[in-house]
Design a protein around this motif. Structure first.
Motif, short mmCIF file in Angstrom:
data_model
loop_
_atom_site.label_atom_id
_atom_site.label_comp_id
_atom_site.label_asym_id
_atom_site.label_seq_id
_atom_site.Cartn_x
_atom_site.Cartn_y
_atom_site.Cartn_z
N PHE A 133 0.72 -1.28 0.06
CA PHE A 133 -0.02 0.04 -0.12
C PHE A 133 0.83 1.18 0.04
CE2 PHE A 133 -2.13 3.31 2.45
CZ PHE A 133 -3.19 3.33 1.85
N ARG A 134 1.92 1.24 0.71
CA ARG A 134 2.64 2.55 0.72
C ARG A 134 3.53 2.76 -0.45
NH1 ARG A 134 5.98 -0.11 5.27
NH2 ARG A 134 7.55 1.15 4.55
N VAL A 135 3.98 1.64 -1.07
CA VAL A 135 4.68 1.75 -2.19
C VAL A 135 3.78 2.49 -3.52
CG1 VAL A 135 5.88 0.61 -4.19
CG2 VAL A 135 6.37 -0.19 -1.91
N VAL A 136 2.51 2.10 -3.43
CA VAL A 136 1.80 2.40 -4.55
C VAL A 136 1.40 3.94 -4.29
CG1 VAL A 136 -0.55 2.33 -5.46
CG2 VAL A 136 0.59 0.14 -5.06
N LEU A 137 0.82 4.22 -2.99
CA LEU A 137 0.89 5.59 -2.72
C LEU A 137 1.99 6.57 -3.00
CD1 LEU A 137 -1.30 7.82 -1.68
CD2 LEU A 137 -0.24 7.25 0.80
N ALA A 138 3.11 6.01 -2.56
CA ALA A 138 4.49 6.82 -2.72
C ALA A 138 4.66 7.05 -3.93
CB ALA A 138 5.68 6.12 -1.87
N GLY A 175 5.34 21.00 -5.00
CA GLY A 175 6.33 19.67 -5.57
C GLY A 175 7.26 19.13 -4.50
N VAL A 176 8.13 20.01 -3.56
CA VAL A 176 8.94 19.37 -2.68
C VAL A 176 8.15 18.62 -1.56
CG1 VAL A 176 10.34 20.23 -0.91
CG2 VAL A 176 10.56 21.26 -3.13
N GLY A 177 6.84 19.44 -1.09
CA GLY A 177 6.17 18.76 -0.28
C GLY A 177 5.56 17.30 -0.68
N GLU A 178 5.18 17.10 -1.86
CA GLU A 178 4.83 15.81 -2.43
C GLU A 178 5.84 14.73 -2.43
OE1 GLU A 178 0.80 16.76 -5.37
OE2 GLU A 178 3.13 16.83 -5.91
N GLY A 179 7.15 15.51 -3.07
CA GLY A 179 8.35 14.52 -2.92
C GLY A 179 8.65 14.06 -1.54
N LEU A 180 8.63 14.87 -0.40
CA LEU A 180 9.04 14.45 0.79
C LEU A 180 8.12 13.37 1.32
CD1 LEU A 180 10.26 17.68 2.39
CD2 LEU A 180 11.83 15.83 1.55
N ALA A 181 6.98 13.73 1.15
CA ALA A 181 5.71 12.88 1.56
C ALA A 181 6.00 11.30 1.02
CB ALA A 181 4.24 13.31 1.07
N ILE A 185 6.81 8.02 3.36
CA ILE A 185 5.93 6.81 3.07
C ILE A 185 6.55 5.51 2.56
CG2 ILE A 185 4.09 5.88 2.15
CD1 ILE A 185 2.64 8.94 2.14
N LEU A 186 7.43 5.88 1.42
CA LEU A 186 7.95 4.57 0.93
C LEU A 186 8.93 3.74 1.97
CD1 LEU A 186 8.70 3.00 -1.54
CD2 LEU A 186 10.47 4.43 -1.97
N VAL A 187 9.64 4.64 2.60
CA VAL A 187 10.82 3.93 3.51
C VAL A 187 10.13 3.73 4.97
CG1 VAL A 187 12.75 4.72 2.22
CG2 VAL A 187 12.05 5.98 4.32
N GLY A 244 5.15 -3.22 10.27
CA GLY A 244 6.33 -3.87 10.89
C GLY A 244 7.60 -3.57 9.82
N TRP A 245 7.07 -3.27 8.63
CA TRP A 245 8.38 -3.18 7.42
C TRP A 245 8.61 -1.86 7.24
CZ3 TRP A 245 7.14 -7.36 3.30
CH2 TRP A 245 6.89 -8.67 3.80
N GLY A 246 9.02 -0.95 8.13
CA GLY A 246 9.60 0.46 7.89
C GLY A 246 10.44 0.87 9.08
N ILE A 247 11.11 1.82 8.92
CA ILE A 247 11.96 2.39 9.88
C ILE A 247 11.44 2.78 11.26
CG2 ILE A 247 13.75 4.21 10.30
CD1 ILE A 247 14.16 4.51 7.30
#
Length: 265
Positions: A133-138, A175-181, A185-187, A244-247
């Motif tokens: 789910f996080r990968v798709v949203l990211a 643009g920067v806000g979407e990139g940081l989000a 979310i990905l990691v 569980g699969w996240g920092i």
């Protein structure tokens, strides 16, 4: 008829001064013989030791407490004096340490391991689903960020068209806000904050771009469906975290262990 026994002790005891008759007594009148040895000893006297038949022997024990001699008394007094002197020295040493502030802290017991149950979202199956789910949203947010930063003219026209102030700066902020989000979310780093940021971006897009009119329903669904889904997904991550699969999973487990340890005390 009872058996008669002649009782003599040295010379016969006359019953009367005028005659020489000897008194005869029965065996029932014979008293029991008690033999008491000195200083707590016991000895059974055999019956044949006595000349009279029918004499009974009674064992009696007399316990004489042992009287300590002078050496024992002196030794005990010396031991008691040494013990009191050692206690006095220990008290004086403790008082000196307290006055100097060098009292050693009490030894803490070894910490007992605390078992903390894992949340449902941290288990393997749920963690895998949240990771996908996080990968798709990211990926969605990352594509939007890339387009807004590389196509700044179109982004500028969109922001300027809805009447927001400072469109030049808002292009970079969006643009920067979407990139940081997308990266968070990905990691799985600060996932709740990143999800809240994604939800804010989706809500702003719905309010200022898609739902500025009264009719939010189009012929093929709801206006601004992508922004609505982004806002909903961001809120979901804000409420449940990265899994569980996240920092974020490591610090979250450590906080749970510390909380359980404080509660156990």
């Amino acid at each position: 008829m009872s058996k008669a026994v002649k009782r003599t002790t040295g010379n016969a005891i006359p019953d009367d001064a005028d005659n020489e008759t000897t008194r005869v007594i029965s065996s029932e009148d014979v008293t029991k013989t008690e033999v008491i040895e000195p200083e707590g000893t016991t000895r059974r006297v055999p019956d044949e030791y006595y000349a009279r038949p029918g004499a009974e022997t009674v064992e009696r024990t007399q316990v004489i407490p042992e009287t300590p001699d002078a050496d024992d008394i002196a030794r005990r007094e010396a031991e008691e004096a040494r013990r009191q002197e050692a206690e006095q020295r220990a008290r004086e040493r403790a008082m000196r340490q307290r006055s100097l502030g060098t009292v050693a802290p009490p030894a803490e017991p070894d910490p007992t391991p605390v078992e903390v149950p894992r949340p449902v979202t941290d288990r393997a199956f749920a963690s895998m689903g949240l990771f996908i789910f996080r990968v798709v949203l990211a990926a969605v947010l990352g594509v939007h960020s890339f387009q807004h930063l590389t196509q700044r003219a179109g982004t500028y026209d969109m922001i300027n068209g809805v009447g927001l102030p400072y469109p030049t700066y808002l292009v970079w902020v969006l643009g920067v806000g979407e990139g940081l989000a997308a990266l968070g979310i990905l990691v799985g780093l600060w996932t709740r904050i990143a999800g809240l940021g994604a939800a804010a971006i989706g809500v702003l897009a719905l309010v200022f771009v898609h739902w500025h009119g009264l009719n939010v329903f189009a012929d093929a669904g709801v206006l601004g469906e992508p922004a609505l889904l982004v806002a909903s997904c961001g809120l979901l991550l804000f409420f449940i975290g990265s899994g569980g699969w996240g920092i974020d999973a490591g610090p979250r487990r450590r906080r749970a262990v510390r909380k359980a340890s404080r509660a156990a005390r």
